[in-house]
Write a protein that holds these residues in place. Structure first.
Motif, PDB file in Angstrom:
ATOM      1  N   LYS A  54      32.273  31.604  49.302  1.00 48.93           N
ATOM      2  CA  LYS A  54      30.887  31.829  48.890  1.00 48.93           C
ATOM      3  C   LYS A  54      29.905  30.921  49.633  1.00 48.93           C
ATOM      4  O   LYS A  54      28.837  31.393  50.074  1.00 48.93           O
ATOM      5  N   PRO A  55      30.212  29.615  49.801  1.00 45.59           N
ATOM      6  CA  PRO A  55      29.276  28.765  50.558  1.00 45.59           C
ATOM      7  C   PRO A  55      29.008  29.279  51.970  1.00 45.59           C
ATOM      8  O   PRO A  55      27.910  29.104  52.506  1.00 45.59           O
ATOM      9  N   ASN A  56      30.022  29.927  52.578  1.00 41.43           N
ATOM     10  CA  ASN A  56      29.817  30.444  53.933  1.00 41.43           C
ATOM     11  C   ASN A  56      28.781  31.548  53.980  1.00 41.43           C
ATOM     12  O   ASN A  56      28.122  31.753  55.006  1.00 41.43           O
ATOM     13  N   LEU A  57      28.628  32.280  52.882  1.00 44.25           N
ATOM     14  CA  LEU A  57      27.626  33.343  52.861  1.00 44.25           C
ATOM     15  C   LEU A  57      26.225  32.777  53.062  1.00 44.25           C
ATOM     16  O   LEU A  57      25.377  33.406  53.699  1.00 44.25           O
ATOM     17  N   TYR A  58      25.997  31.584  52.498  1.00 41.10           N
ATOM     18  CA  TYR A  58      24.664  30.986  52.582  1.00 41.10           C
ATOM     19  C   TYR A  58      24.332  30.505  53.997  1.00 41.10           C
ATOM     20  O   TYR A  58      23.172  30.188  54.277  1.00 41.10           O
ATOM     21  N   VAL A  59      25.321  30.455  54.866  1.00 41.50           N
ATOM     22  CA  VAL A  59      25.047  30.119  56.270  1.00 41.50           C
ATOM     23  C   VAL A  59      24.275  31.254  56.927  1.00 41.50           C
ATOM     24  O   VAL A  59      23.459  31.032  57.826  1.00 41.50           O
ATOM     25  N   TYR A  60      24.505  32.476  56.426  1.00 41.80           N
ATOM     26  CA  TYR A  60      23.927  33.667  57.055  1.00 41.80           C
ATOM     27  C   TYR A  60      22.837  34.341  56.220  1.00 41.80           C
ATOM     28  O   TYR A  60      21.960  34.992  56.778  1.00 41.80           O
ATOM     29  N   PHE A  61      22.889  34.188  54.903  1.00 36.71           N
ATOM     30  CA  PHE A  61      21.926  34.857  54.015  1.00 36.71           C
ATOM     31  C   PHE A  61      21.515  33.918  52.888  1.00 36.71           C
ATOM     32  O   PHE A  61      22.343  33.172  52.366  1.00 36.71           O
ATOM     33  N   GLU A  62      20.252  33.999  52.497  1.00 31.81           N
ATOM     34  CA  GLU A  62      19.744  33.101  51.469  1.00 31.81           C
ATOM     35  C   GLU A  62      20.148  33.515  50.061  1.00 31.81           C
ATOM     36  O   GLU A  62      20.111  32.710  49.130  1.00 31.81           O
ATOM     37  N   SER A  63      20.523  34.784  49.865  1.00 34.27           N
ATOM     38  CA  SER A  63      20.860  35.275  48.529  1.00 34.27           C
ATOM     39  C   SER A  63      21.555  36.622  48.630  1.00 34.27           C
ATOM     40  O   SER A  63      21.637  37.214  49.714  1.00 34.27           O
ATOM     41  N   ARG A  64      22.055  37.105  47.501  1.00 29.59           N
ATOM     42  CA  ARG A  64      22.626  38.447  47.456  1.00 29.59           C
ATOM     43  C   ARG A  64      21.588  39.475  47.867  1.00 29.59           C
ATOM     44  O   ARG A  64      21.877  40.438  48.596  1.00 29.59           O
ATOM     45  N   GLU A  65      20.363  39.296  47.406  1.00 29.31           N
ATOM     46  CA  GLU A  65      19.301  40.240  47.722  1.00 29.31           C
ATOM     47  C   GLU A  65      19.040  40.309  49.221  1.00 29.31           C
ATOM     48  O   GLU A  65      18.763  41.379  49.769  1.00 29.31           O
ATOM     49  N   HIS A 126      13.148  40.660  44.939  1.00 27.16           N
ATOM     50  CA  HIS A 126      13.082  39.477  44.087  1.00 27.16           C
ATOM     51  C   HIS A 126      14.142  38.487  44.595  1.00 27.16           C
ATOM     52  O   HIS A 126      15.136  38.867  45.182  1.00 27.16           O
ATOM     53  N   ASN A 127      13.924  37.224  44.374  1.00 29.45           N
ATOM     54  CA  ASN A 127      14.871  36.177  44.767  1.00 29.45           C
ATOM     55  C   ASN A 127      15.002  36.044  46.284  1.00 29.45           C
ATOM     56  O   ASN A 127      16.026  35.595  46.789  1.00 29.45           O
ATOM     57  N   VAL A 128      13.971  36.475  47.002  1.00 29.59           N
ATOM     58  CA  VAL A 128      13.887  36.206  48.445  1.00 29.59           C
ATOM     59  C   VAL A 128      12.460  35.741  48.737  1.00 29.59           C
ATOM     60  O   VAL A 128      11.524  36.093  48.013  1.00 29.59           O
ATOM     61  N   GLY A 129      12.300  34.987  49.795  1.00 28.18           N
ATOM     62  CA  GLY A 129      10.992  34.455  50.130  1.00 28.18           C
ATOM     63  C   GLY A 129      10.108  35.458  50.844  1.00 28.18           C
ATOM     64  O   GLY A 129      10.576  36.499  51.326  1.00 28.18           O
ATOM     65  N   PRO A 130       8.801  35.155  50.926  1.00 26.31           N
ATOM     66  CA  PRO A 130       7.851  36.049  51.600  1.00 26.31           C
ATOM     67  C   PRO A 130       8.235  36.355  53.040  1.00 26.31           C
ATOM     68  O   PRO A 130       8.019  37.473  53.515  1.00 26.31           O
ATOM     69  N   GLU A 131       8.791  35.395  53.744  1.00 21.51           N
ATOM     70  CA  GLU A 131       9.158  35.623  55.143  1.00 21.51           C
ATOM     71  C   GLU A 131      10.265  36.665  55.249  1.00 21.51           C
ATOM     72  O   GLU A 131      10.237  37.516  56.159  1.00 21.51           O
ATOM     73  N   THR A 132      11.220  36.604  54.325  1.00 22.39           N
ATOM     74  CA  THR A 132      12.311  37.592  54.332  1.00 22.39           C
ATOM     75  C   THR A 132      11.775  38.982  54.043  1.00 22.39           C
ATOM     76  O   THR A 132      12.159  39.963  54.688  1.00 22.39           O
TER      77      THR A 132
END
Length: 222
Positions: A54-65, A126-132
């Motif tokens: 799971k931590p490796n996912l955050y290397v590529y994506f900020e969230s499930r969304e 939801h749960n993603v930033g404006p830039e995303t």
């Protein structure tokens, strides 16, 4: 291709290795989406399916969304190419039924695209930033622009701006119908009863009716 769940990935150092890892994550999410629906497509499940931690996912994506937004872009590209190809094959300019048929045909088997699009505003943004969000919308608009141009050519009474808005409204409406036209097993049983048969809808036929009626109304006021 989704790697085996027990595969041990080596650390991604090269761009092509990182791209491979991202593709594996997106395909894992797609498989889970089809097999278990949105509720079963969580970060832990995606990580297991992709053979990552799971931590490796955050290397590529900020969230499930963020993963699902990227998957939606991938599915949007496949759908847009299919729709444009069908529009380009229309022989008679101004043939609303042909355009409606092309639209319905292009969506008929796009389960991932329809499921994801239907949840875009209520879940994924939801749960993603404006830039995303901004980057997603830029890429999506770029993906569908050839469809907008092809729609304007098929229905020349519509400007590019009108075609863009029309396509957006049609996609929002049509993809929202997907779940209603592909109900659960329990609902399927109920809809077979005579008193409920009239509220059972075929997706392709319903989308055709929607598109044909909407476009005729739009052209009448154009």
């Amino acid at each position: 291709m989704v790697p085996p769940k027990n595969k041990t990935w080596k650390r991604a150092r090269k761009p092509e290795q990182k791209a491979e890892r991202i593709d594996a994550i997106l395909e894992a999410a797609g498989v889970l989406l089809e097999e278990q629906g949105l509720d079963g497509t969580g970060l832990n499940a995606i990580a297991r399916q992709a053979g990552l931690s799971k931590p490796n996912l955050y290397v590529y994506f900020e969230s499930r969304e963020a993963i699902l937004l990227q998957l939606l872009l991938k599915e949007s590209s496949v759908w847009a190419k299919s729709f444009k190809r069908r529009l380009d094959q229309i022989e008679k300019v101004g043939d609303v039924d042909a355009v409606a048929s092309a639209f319905a045909d292009s969506l008929a088997r796009r389960r991932r695209f329809c499921t994801l699009s239907a949840s875009l505003a209520s879940v994924f943004e939801h749960n993603v930033g404006p830039e995303t969000v901004a980057q997603f919308k830029r890429e999506f608009l770029s993906i569908v622009q050839p469809c907008v141009a092809a729609l304007s050519q098929a229905l020349p009474e519509l400007s590019d701006e009108e075609s863009s808005r029309a396509l957006a409204m049609l996609v929002m409406s049509a993809t929202g119908m997907w779940a209603h036209c592909h109900p659960s097993a329990s609902v399927e049983v109920v809809l077979k009863q005579p008193e409920f048969e009239h509220i059972k809808f075929d997706f392709k036929e319903t989308v055709f009716d929607l598109a044909a009626c909407f476009l005729r109304g739009l052209l009448t006021g154009a």
